[in-house]
Design a protein around this motif. Structure first.
Motif, short mmCIF file in Angstrom:
data_model
loop_
_atom_site.label_atom_id
_atom_site.label_comp_id
_atom_site.label_asym_id
_atom_site.label_seq_id
_atom_site.Cartn_x
_atom_site.Cartn_y
_atom_site.Cartn_z
N LEU A 1 23.00 15.41 -57.47
CA LEU A 1 24.30 15.11 -56.85
C LEU A 1 24.84 16.36 -56.16
N ASN A 2 24.68 17.51 -56.77
CA ASN A 2 25.17 18.75 -56.19
C ASN A 2 24.51 19.01 -54.84
N GLN A 3 23.19 18.85 -54.77
CA GLN A 3 22.47 19.09 -53.50
C GLN A 3 22.89 18.09 -52.42
N LEU A 4 23.05 16.82 -52.83
CA LEU A 4 23.47 15.80 -51.88
C LEU A 4 24.85 16.12 -51.32
N GLN A 5 25.76 16.51 -52.20
CA GLN A 5 27.14 16.74 -51.74
C GLN A 5 27.26 18.01 -50.90
N LEU A 6 26.47 19.03 -51.23
CA LEU A 6 26.49 20.23 -50.40
C LEU A 6 26.02 19.91 -48.99
N THR A 7 24.97 19.09 -48.89
CA THR A 7 24.46 18.67 -47.57
C THR A 7 25.50 17.86 -46.82
N LEU A 8 26.14 16.92 -47.54
CA LEU A 8 27.16 16.07 -46.90
C LEU A 8 28.36 16.89 -46.45
N LYS A 9 28.78 17.82 -47.30
CA LYS A 9 29.93 18.67 -46.95
C LYS A 9 29.64 19.47 -45.68
N LYS A 10 28.45 20.02 -45.59
CA LYS A 10 28.08 20.82 -44.42
C LYS A 10 28.12 19.98 -43.15
N LYS A 11 27.65 18.73 -43.25
CA LYS A 11 27.63 17.85 -42.09
C LYS A 11 29.04 17.46 -41.65
N LEU A 12 29.96 17.27 -42.63
CA LEU A 12 31.29 16.78 -42.31
C LEU A 12 32.27 17.88 -41.91
N THR A 13 31.95 19.11 -42.25
CA THR A 13 32.88 20.22 -42.00
C THR A 13 33.28 20.29 -40.52
N GLY A 14 34.58 20.25 -40.30
CA GLY A 14 35.11 20.36 -38.95
C GLY A 14 34.99 19.11 -38.12
N LYS A 15 34.44 18.04 -38.68
CA LYS A 15 34.26 16.78 -37.94
C LYS A 15 35.32 15.76 -38.39
N ASN B 1 37.62 3.74 -61.82
CA ASN B 1 37.48 5.01 -62.53
C ASN B 1 37.92 6.16 -61.62
N TYR B 2 39.01 6.82 -62.01
CA TYR B 2 39.57 7.90 -61.20
C TYR B 2 38.58 9.06 -61.07
N VAL B 3 37.87 9.38 -62.14
CA VAL B 3 36.92 10.50 -62.12
C VAL B 3 35.82 10.24 -61.10
N ASN B 4 35.31 9.01 -61.05
CA ASN B 4 34.27 8.68 -60.07
C ASN B 4 34.74 8.92 -58.64
N TRP B 5 35.98 8.49 -58.35
CA TRP B 5 36.50 8.69 -56.99
C TRP B 5 36.69 10.17 -56.69
N GLU B 6 37.19 10.93 -57.66
CA GLU B 6 37.37 12.36 -57.45
C GLU B 6 36.04 13.03 -57.13
N ASP B 7 35.00 12.65 -57.87
CA ASP B 7 33.68 13.25 -57.62
C ASP B 7 33.14 12.84 -56.25
N LEU B 8 33.32 11.57 -55.89
CA LEU B 8 32.82 11.08 -54.62
C LEU B 8 33.54 11.73 -53.44
N SER B 9 34.83 11.98 -53.61
CA SER B 9 35.65 12.43 -52.47
C SER B 9 35.56 13.93 -52.20
N LYS B 10 34.96 14.70 -53.10
CA LYS B 10 34.93 16.16 -52.93
C LYS B 10 34.35 16.59 -51.58
N PRO B 11 33.17 16.13 -51.18
CA PRO B 11 32.65 16.57 -49.86
C PRO B 11 33.42 15.97 -48.69
N LEU B 12 34.13 14.85 -48.93
CA LEU B 12 34.86 14.21 -47.85
C LEU B 12 36.09 15.02 -47.43
N LYS B 13 36.54 15.90 -48.32
CA LYS B 13 37.74 16.69 -48.02
C LYS B 13 37.46 17.82 -47.03
N SER B 14 36.22 17.99 -46.66
CA SER B 14 35.86 19.07 -45.72
C SER B 14 36.00 18.64 -44.27
N GLY B 15 36.29 17.36 -44.04
CA GLY B 15 36.39 16.89 -42.67
C GLY B 15 37.62 17.43 -41.95
#
Length: 841
Positions: free
Chosen positions: A241-255, A268-282
């Motif tokens: 999951l860490n590798q996937l999210q790092l890749t996703l974050k890099k792609k979304l940054t500044g976009k 489940n609030y925890v699931n959404w928090e974990d899923l949304s972490k890379p999305l906050k880089s947009g």
């Protein structure tokens, strides 16, 4: 089965513990395949029959276990109440022995039935944990045929304005939730938004992800990456999951991105928090659209904007049906079919999925008889392979927790379009045994939570802006009817007796005259619920006397009984005392003059509604023996005194009226013993309270759940100094929202009435306090919205002290006031200028 009293009784009566263990083990065995059975019953009649037999056996088991629990409770009460000698004790002992001999074979029979059903599970193809993957057939894509859509323009425009806005907290993406029941058009609206040209041009990246019941953050993250074309080879499948999210974050940054998460169920609030972490880089302006049936999902995902979808408008429904049902789009060429089509559209009740499905089914069918057949058929009878109505709506039921499934299915006793009250339904659930008290919550609070969960999941809808009134969509009502099967009977007209041995819950539409033929077949049933429903809004009806005197005493399993609104109902038979499983009894708006003395035998009774029984003048003297009573409504009765020892009803939460007596058993001290009172309470005949100590014994200051309070004396032509001392001691808890004081005969009211600590007090009525020459300082009550002062004939001047705050007029005085009423029989001087009124009131 696990309760202390139940186990103790079993042990004392030397009933075999092995029987209980066997019952528990067998129940767990069949419960393991229950989900699979509920899924397969739609297509496999054998499974449906098996499920019906299982439910029937469980109903019988519940009744037997309740018989034992009731006998255990009765044994405790006998020990507490008995004042007699050994002869009576021997009689009780003999009865218990006969009860044990009677109950033992009943348990053995039930265990045998359940064991037989457990053996059949493999034969009919049931597996443990089955039925979990059928929802995948509804996987969605972003493609949509826009010309096929009718309505939703207003919703579309409103959400597009949000999508094209840059509002956000910092650089965070914002979440827009589209919420509604299954088939209402959430996915279609999301598709329209996703494919809109303006939206496509506004965002740098976009992705459509079908989520459904998926709770694995890694899998959902991988789906998002697939949609954004970030997955390059099979190595993605073994990335953490860490590798996937790092890749996703890099792609979304500044976009600036738009991601649609379709059909989300996960709360489940925890699931959404974990899923949304890379999305906050947009980049600022990034958006997530989520479609869901559950308002809780929108809350968990912190939606900045929530859009509940309502039914389609009538004209949009007709247009949508025309597009699908008539291949040339012209209904005018088929006038007979056009009228039938209008009726079919009404039956679909604004649900686009149903309209399209039935329209497609009829598209190349021009036979009037076939259209008639569809109109008159149950929607569940339509071919499952050709329509998705049943499977789509049934998902809402399938994913309910088991405790909510039973509560929802029970609601099939309500007719279509019936408006029901939240509080009443919770009391019915409680009576049926669907709710259980916990350490932190009462059964009523548990019921409130269950109710809110069904509202949140779009299975109940608020009606007409009244927060206490609700209804169900017609097709949701059909769903409840389908899952409740033969066990709930909504009787219309006379009942033929079909499946009488299975029927447990009965409702029927009350008519002006309800004769015995209507109920004759009910002798064959094991009814738990007998509930008349009023649809005609006629104030009174008439019921054959054979029902209360002959039929009802035979229904030994009854838990819910209502005879409300029957004008000729003047008495209950003494045999009512034999209905020991009864939890809910509603005699409201009848002409009952007295209750039978045998009512004290109803040791399980939780709710007794006697409101508007205008002929009722007294309650039975043994009311204090109703140890399970939680709600007693005697509003609108002519009761002039309370039965003795009412304070022994330790479970009592609702007591609408208490008449203070002079005797030791009905004095105001009894109120002090009722520590759980809540809601509304009127205390009448306060002139019978002789001292401040007696008034303090009422403990009103400790009743933090009381919201409405009426303090009333009898009208008296004499001034009373002692009433001031009593009123001082009747100070309620500061949680109070409404207060009325009537016919008080003191010279001045108590200071506590205007204290700002009563921060929730919104309604205050001071009525016919003829000897009061001054008014309390009320201006500092921060939430006071409605103030009524009537009959203060001794008041000649209202000065600035009325505002509070040390007697000086303040801009904050009466800051929340919306309604002000002064009404006296004499002309008084002009009040302070802040009222800006004339001198006549």
């Amino acid at each position: 089965m696990a309760s202390g009293g139940f186990v103790d009784f079993f042990r004392k009566q030397k009933l075999s513990g092995e029987l209980l263990k066997k019952l528990e083990t067998t129940y767990l065995t069949v419960n393991a395949v229950l989900e699979d059975a509920e899924e397969l019953q739609v297509t496999k009649p054998a499974v449906r029959r098996w499920l019906d037999e299982l439910k029937d056996a469980v109903y019988d088991a519940e009744h037997v276990l309740d018989e034992i629990a009731t006998q255990a409770l009765q044994s405790e009460l006998d020990a507490e109440f008995q004042t007699t000698a050994s002869k009576v004790q021997k009689s009780i002992f003999a009865f218990r022995n006969s009860f044990v001999e009677e109950i033992k074979p009943m348990i053995q029979k039930i265990v045998g039935r359940l064991e037989s059903l457990a053996r059949q599970k493999k034969t009919i193809g049931l597996t443990e944990g089955g039925g979990g993957k059928s929802s995948e057939i509804f996987a969605t894509s972003s493609l949509v045929e826009e010309s096929d859509i009718c309505g939703r323009n207003d919703e579309k425009d409103a959400i597009i304005n949000l999508l094209l806005s840059n509002e956000a907290r910092g650089n965070e993406m914002s979440v827009i939730a589209i919420v509604g029941m299954g088939g209402i058009g959430k996915t279609t609206l999301a598709q329209l938004l996703y494919n809109d040209k303006r939206v496509k041009e506004y965002f740098d990246l976009d992705a459509w992800v079908y989520v459904s019941k998926e709770v694995d953050v890694t899998k959902v993250t991988k789906k998002i990456m697939d949609e954004l074309s970030l997955s390059t080879d099979d190595t993605d499948d073994i990335m953490s999951l860490n590798q996937l999210q790092l890749t996703l974050k890099k792609k979304l940054t500044g976009k600036k991105f738009l991601i649609v998460l379709d059909d989300v169920w996960n709360e489940n609030y925890v699931n959404w928090e974990d899923l949304s972490k890379p999305l906050k880089s947009g980049a600022q302006g990034s958006k997530v659209i989520v479609t869901t049936r559950d308002h809780e999902v929108a809350l968990v995902m912190r939606a900045s904007s929530t859009h509940p979808l309502k039914k389609l408008r009538e004209e949009d429904c007709r247009s949508l049906f025309t597009k699908h049902a008539f291949y040339d789009g012209n209904p005018n060429a088929h006038p007979q079919l056009e009228e039938l089509g209008r009726q079919i559209v009404e039956k679909c009740d604004g649900l686009p999925l149903a309209i399209k499905a039935i329209g497609d089914l009829l598209r190349y069918e021009l036979d009037v008889d076939e259209w008639n057949k569809i109109l008159k058929s149950d929607l569940w009878d339509l071919p499952i392979d050709k329509t998705k109505i049943l499977p789509a709506l049934k998902l809402s039921y399938k994913y309910l927790p088991s405790h909510l499934k039973r509560c929802f299915a029970y609601c099939s006793i309500f007719p279509k379009n019936y408006i029901f009250k939240k509080n009443k339904l919770v009391l019915l659930w409680m009576a049926e045994g669907f709710l259980h008290e916990s350490k932190n919550m009462t059964m009523e609070e548990v019921g409130d939570n269950y109710f809110s969960a069904l509202v949140s999941r779009s299975l109940f809808q608020q009606s007409s802006g009244n927060k206490s009134l609700f209804t169900m969509h017609d097709l949701v009502n059909d769903l409840a009817t389908f899952v409740s099967g033969k066990f709930n009977l909504r009787m219309e007209g006379d009942y033929s007796g079909e499946n009488a041995n299975k029927v447990r819950h009965l409702s029927y539409v009350r008519e002006e005259f309800d004769g015995f033929k209507k109920f004759e077949a009910l002798y064959k049933t094991k009814l738990c619920t007998f509930l008349p429903i009023d649809l005609s809004h006629s104030y009174f009806s008439y019921l054959t006397k054979k029902v209360p005197h002959e039929l009802l005493p035979m229904l030994k399993c009854l838990r819910v009984l209502s005879l409300s609104l029957y004008r000729n109902m003047t008495e209950l038979p003494d045999l009512i005392g034999k209905l020991t499983h009864l939890r809910y009894l509603d005699l409201s708006s009848t002409r009952v003059q007295k209750l039978p003395d045998s009512i004290y035998k109803l040791c399980n009774l939780q709710t007794l509604i006697l409101s508007q029984c205008g002929m009722l003048i007294a309650l039975p003297s043994d009311m204090w023996k109703l140890v399970s009573l939680r709600h007693l409504d005697i509003t609108g009765t002519r009761i002039t005194e309370m039965p003795i020892q009412l304070g022994r009803l330790k479970c009592l939460q609702t007591l609408t009226k208490f008449i203070v007596g002079k005797g030791s058993g009905s004095c105001i001290e009894e109120l002090g013993k009722l520590t759980n009172l809540r809601g509304s309470l009127s205390i009448l005949k306060l002139q019978n309270v002789e001292s401040s100590i007696d008034a303090l014994d009422a403990s009103l200051r400790n009743k933090k759940y009381l919201e409405e309070l009426v303090l009333e004396w009898e009208r008296d032509d004499n001034f009373s100094e002692s009433q001031k001392i009593v009123l001082d001691s009747l100070r309620p808890h500061t949680n109070l929202k409404s207060l009325a004081i009537k016919y008080y005969c003191g010279r001045s009211l108590s200071d506590w009435i205007g204290l700002p600590s009563f921060s929730k007090l919104a309604y205050l009525r001071l009525q016919n306090c003829y000897y009061c020459s001054s008014l309390p300082s009320l201006g500092q009550l921060p939430s006071l919205q409605n103030l009524s002062i009537v009959g203060f004939n001794e008041v000649v001047r209202v000065g600035s002290e009325f505002c509070g705050s040390g007697g000086s007029s303040s801009v904050n005085s009466f800051g929340a006031l919306k309604v002000l009423k002064f009404e006296v029989k004499r002309r008084i001087a002009r009040p302070s200028s802040f009222f800006n009124q004339t001198s006549d009131y």
